[in-house]
Design a protein around this motif. Structure first.
Motif, PDB file in Angstrom:
ATOM      1  N   SER A  56      17.881  -7.947  63.934  1.00  0.00           N
ATOM      2  CA  SER A  56      17.750  -8.580  62.625  1.00  0.00           C
ATOM      3  C   SER A  56      18.768  -8.047  61.624  1.00  0.00           C
ATOM      4  O   SER A  56      19.219  -8.769  60.733  1.00  0.00           O
ATOM      5  N   ALA A  57      19.172  -6.804  61.770  1.00  0.00           N
ATOM      6  CA  ALA A  57      20.135  -6.218  60.838  1.00  0.00           C
ATOM      7  C   ALA A  57      21.482  -6.928  60.898  1.00  0.00           C
ATOM      8  O   ALA A  57      22.262  -6.870  59.946  1.00  0.00           O
ATOM      9  N   ARG A  58      21.786  -7.587  62.009  1.00  0.00           N
ATOM     10  CA  ARG A  58      23.064  -8.278  62.175  1.00  0.00           C
ATOM     11  C   ARG A  58      22.895  -9.791  62.234  1.00  0.00           C
ATOM     12  O   ARG A  58      23.838 -10.498  62.568  1.00  0.00           O
ATOM     13  N   SER A  59      21.711 -10.287  61.916  1.00  0.00           N
ATOM     14  CA  SER A  59      21.461 -11.731  61.963  1.00  0.00           C
ATOM     15  C   SER A  59      21.925 -12.364  60.657  1.00  0.00           C
ATOM     16  O   SER A  59      21.165 -12.532  59.716  1.00  0.00           O
ATOM     17  N   ASP A  60      23.219 -12.713  60.605  1.00  0.00           N
ATOM     18  CA  ASP A  60      23.833 -13.124  59.347  1.00  0.00           C
ATOM     19  C   ASP A  60      24.363 -14.560  59.367  1.00  0.00           C
ATOM     20  O   ASP A  60      25.214 -14.921  58.562  1.00  0.00           O
ATOM     21  N   GLY A  61      23.874 -15.391  60.274  1.00  0.00           N
ATOM     22  CA  GLY A  61      24.446 -16.726  60.414  1.00  0.00           C
ATOM     23  C   GLY A  61      23.825 -17.797  59.558  1.00  0.00           C
ATOM     24  O   GLY A  61      24.470 -18.806  59.281  1.00  0.00           O
ATOM     25  N   ASN A  62      22.567 -17.625  59.143  1.00  0.00           N
ATOM     26  CA  ASN A  62      21.876 -18.651  58.359  1.00  0.00           C
ATOM     27  C   ASN A  62      21.408 -18.091  57.029  1.00  0.00           C
ATOM     28  O   ASN A  62      20.578 -17.173  57.001  1.00  0.00           O
TER      29      ASN A  62
ATOM     30  N   HIS B 257      32.347 -13.963  55.623  1.00  0.00           N
ATOM     31  CA  HIS B 257      31.782 -12.780  54.982  1.00  0.00           C
ATOM     32  C   HIS B 257      30.586 -12.220  55.740  1.00  0.00           C
ATOM     33  O   HIS B 257      29.996 -11.206  55.329  1.00  0.00           O
ATOM     34  N   SER B 258      30.226 -12.869  56.856  1.00  0.00           N
ATOM     35  CA  SER B 258      29.200 -12.340  57.751  1.00  0.00           C
ATOM     36  C   SER B 258      29.771 -11.859  59.075  1.00  0.00           C
ATOM     37  O   SER B 258      29.042 -11.285  59.881  1.00  0.00           O
ATOM     38  N   VAL B 259      31.051 -12.090  59.322  1.00  0.00           N
ATOM     39  CA  VAL B 259      31.625 -11.751  60.631  1.00  0.00           C
ATOM     40  C   VAL B 259      31.687 -10.235  60.824  1.00  0.00           C
ATOM     41  O   VAL B 259      32.245  -9.515  59.992  1.00  0.00           O
TER      42      VAL B 259
ATOM     43  N   PRO C 203      28.475 -21.178  60.066  1.00  0.00           N
ATOM     44  CA  PRO C 203      27.100 -20.812  59.713  1.00  0.00           C
ATOM     45  C   PRO C 203      26.136 -21.580  60.616  1.00  0.00           C
ATOM     46  O   PRO C 203      26.523 -22.541  61.292  1.00  0.00           O
ATOM     47  N   GLY C 204      24.877 -21.178  60.607  1.00  0.00           N
ATOM     48  CA  GLY C 204      23.865 -21.872  61.394  1.00  0.00           C
ATOM     49  C   GLY C 204      23.484 -23.214  60.798  1.00  0.00           C
ATOM     50  O   GLY C 204      24.073 -23.691  59.824  1.00  0.00           O
ATOM     51  N   SER C 205      22.441 -23.822  61.373  1.00  0.00           N
ATOM     52  CA  SER C 205      22.087 -25.205  61.028  1.00  0.00           C
ATOM     53  C   SER C 205      20.741 -25.314  60.330  1.00  0.00           C
ATOM     54  O   SER C 205      20.084 -26.342  60.408  1.00  0.00           O
ATOM     55  N   ALA C 206      20.321 -24.263  59.631  1.00  0.00           N
ATOM     56  CA  ALA C 206      19.042 -24.318  58.934  1.00  0.00           C
ATOM     57  C   ALA C 206      19.097 -25.237  57.722  1.00  0.00           C
ATOM     58  O   ALA C 206      18.066 -25.748  57.285  1.00  0.00           O
ATOM     59  N   ASN C 207      20.297 -25.418  57.163  1.00  0.00           N
ATOM     60  CA  ASN C 207      20.441 -26.099  55.872  1.00  0.00           C
ATOM     61  C   ASN C 207      21.198 -27.408  55.991  1.00  0.00           C
ATOM     62  O   ASN C 207      21.987 -27.613  56.917  1.00  0.00           O
ATOM     63  N   LEU C 208      20.986 -28.280  55.025  1.00  0.00           N
ATOM     64  CA  LEU C 208      21.782 -29.507  54.952  1.00  0.00           C
ATOM     65  C   LEU C 208      23.262 -29.163  54.820  1.00  0.00           C
ATOM     66  O   LEU C 208      24.113 -29.775  55.461  1.00  0.00           O
TER      67      LEU C 208
END
Length: 489
Positions: free
Chosen positions: A142-148, A162-164, A186-191
């Motif tokens: 979780s400490a490195r879960s920066d995609g969404n 800025h998350s890489v 980035p991930g696909s949680a958002n529009l």
């Protein structure tokens, strides 16, 4: 251990020289024996770069190619990704660029390194157009879960770069599979998930040291199940497909209004008129950049009917969709996608894992190709990125079962030239042509064989991976702390 690579502020208030007009008690102009002074022209100074509301070019790349030697590869079967398969071919590279490619009669300058590649295959470096390496690195904690940035349906203001985390071991694993360039999203949680970043797959201590110079930004958008699941599950909007569409349309209306305000301001400044600059808004800035054609749209979308809706939205607001990602049902919409010149980044074997992927078929890519549509095979996965050549082979085989025979010289484009084009870097990499970057993979055998291995990987002509030489099997600092991992010397 070798570790690889590590506006002026000038604000002022807008100054106006105004000529004063004194009046008498009767309201008439006061008489003066002195000649009237002409009004001074307004001095309008531009805002500093960080405040000027342009779609920011962002944070500069510090990428520097590794040392490379002029080299000729001779005797290999060469897939150029321009539609050619050259048997017993020659590829000559110099100063990080491809200088010549051709058959066995291609002249080779004297005094350069010659590599006998007889029995091998050479392709362009693989370009993965959908990666989360660095933003969802290994190990997956979780400490490195920066995609969404799953805090609002519209997070167009965030940037994947800025998350890489450049020490992600996944970059080294991908390079061993022939991947030389990646589009990290980035991930696909958002529009609207935020901006993508294009990376050269080289070892680096910083993200900036990997950043592909001159590559345009992309905007990650997501239609379908994910946004409505994430926010509907919290009792928020969107919770339905129609609310997804409302969210897209409202954001584009706001972005167009933001762009107009800045355009009006700049027009006044250009004419020397007094003007107050709008406040810079990072979210609106990214969206306005899309409307102005400066930022490419990378649109997560599985179903054909939803792709058609997204095309309608793009027409309504005058922007272009560059690529649908995942695009499981693109085969149903193939003629439309060909006409609209929208690429489909897809898999062959990922089907049925959720409702919107239920109608996926292995021959999706082949049917698209038969209809003249742009095909890209992507990963969206830290394991598959190591084997994109095999995923393309699965799609080829599925097409052949339907009577759609895709030659190797065309299928190689799915993992090289086509993704490079859809990422806006097709003029720089993705094919073996004179003047392009010498991003190359030397394969042990036909790259569409399950037994093929990437033996050597070159980026800008520099050897960055060699399966037989530990000196060219880089380890990140994270890996160096593990037992049995030697330093990269």
């Amino acid at each position: 251990m070798i570790r690889w690579r590590s506006v002026a502020m000038a604000t002022s208030l807008l100054a106006l020289g105004l000529s004063a007009c004194a009046t008498t008690g009767t309201g008439g102009p006061a008489k003066s024996s002195a000649p009237a002074k002409p009004a001074e022209k307004a001095e309008i100074k531009p805002l500093p770069k960080g405040l000027d509301g342009q779609a920011s070019t962002g944070f500069p790349s510090t990428y520097k190619p590794l040392p490379a030697r002029a080299t000729a590869f001779v005797g290999a079967t060469v897939l150029t990704a321009t539609g050619q398969q050259i048997d017993n071919g020659v590829v000559f590279v110099s100063e990080g660029k491809i200088t010549a490619v051709g058959g066995p009669d291609t002249p080779i300058p004297a005094g350069i390194v010659v590599i006998d590649a007889k029995g091998k295959w050479i392709t362009p470096g693989i370009v993965d157009a959908h990666s989360h390496l660095g933003v969802y690195p290994s190990p997956g904690v979780s400490a490195r879960s920066d995609g969404n940035e799953a805090t609002d349906p519209n997070t167009a203001q965030v940037w994947a770069e800025h998350s890489v985390w450049p020490q992600d071991p996944g970059f080294n694993r991908a390079r061993a599979g022939g991947v030389t360039t990646l589009l990290v999203l980035p991930g696909s949680a958002n529009l609207f998930g935020g901006r993508s970043v294009t990376l050269k797959n080289v070892p680096s201590l910083t993200m900036q040291g990997m950043k592909f110079p001159g590559a345009p930004y992309g905007l990650k958008m997501a239609c379908g199940e994910n946004p409505k699941r994430v926010y509907g599950g919290r009792g928020r909007s969107p919770s339905t497909a129609m609310a997804n569409v409302f969210g897209f349309r409202k954001a584009w209306i706001d972005a167009a209004d933001y762009a107009r305000k800045w355009d009006d301001y700049r027009a006044k400044v250009a004419k020397g008129e007094k003007a107050d600059a709008p406040k810079r808004d990072l979210q609106m800035e990214t969206l306005a950049g899309v409307l102005k054609g400066e930022i490419l749209v990378q649109n997560h979308c599985y179903r054909a009917d939803e792709m058609a809706v997204m095309i309608d939205i793009a027409r309504e607001f005058g922007y272009k969709i560059t690529m649908f990602h995942h695009a499981i049902e693109s085969y149903k919409l193939a003629p439309v996608l060909a006409k609209e010149e929208i690429c489909s980044a897809t898999w062959a074997s990922w089907t049925g894992f959720k409702m919107e992927s239920l109608d996926g078929i292995d021959a999706n890519a082949a049917i698209l190709a038969k209809n003249g549509a742009c095909v890209v095979i992507h990963s969206d996965d830290p394991i598959m990125t190591q084997r994109l050549n095999q995923e393309a082979a699965i799609a080829m085989t599925a097409g052949a079962k339907l009577g759609i025979n895709i030659p190797r010289a065309e299928a190689i484009k799915w993992i090289t030239a086509n993704p490079a084009k859809a990422m806006g870097i097709g003029d720089k990499t993705g094919s073996i042509e004179p003047g392009k970057a010498a991003d190359l993979v030397v394969w042990s055998r036909d790259p569409f064989s399950v037994y093929a291995q990437a033996e050597q990987v070159y980026i800008d002509g520099a050897l960055t991976y060699d399966r037989k030489n530990p000196r060219f099997q880089p380890k990140s600092d994270f890996e160096l702390g593990q037992p049995g991992q030697g330093a990269f010397n």
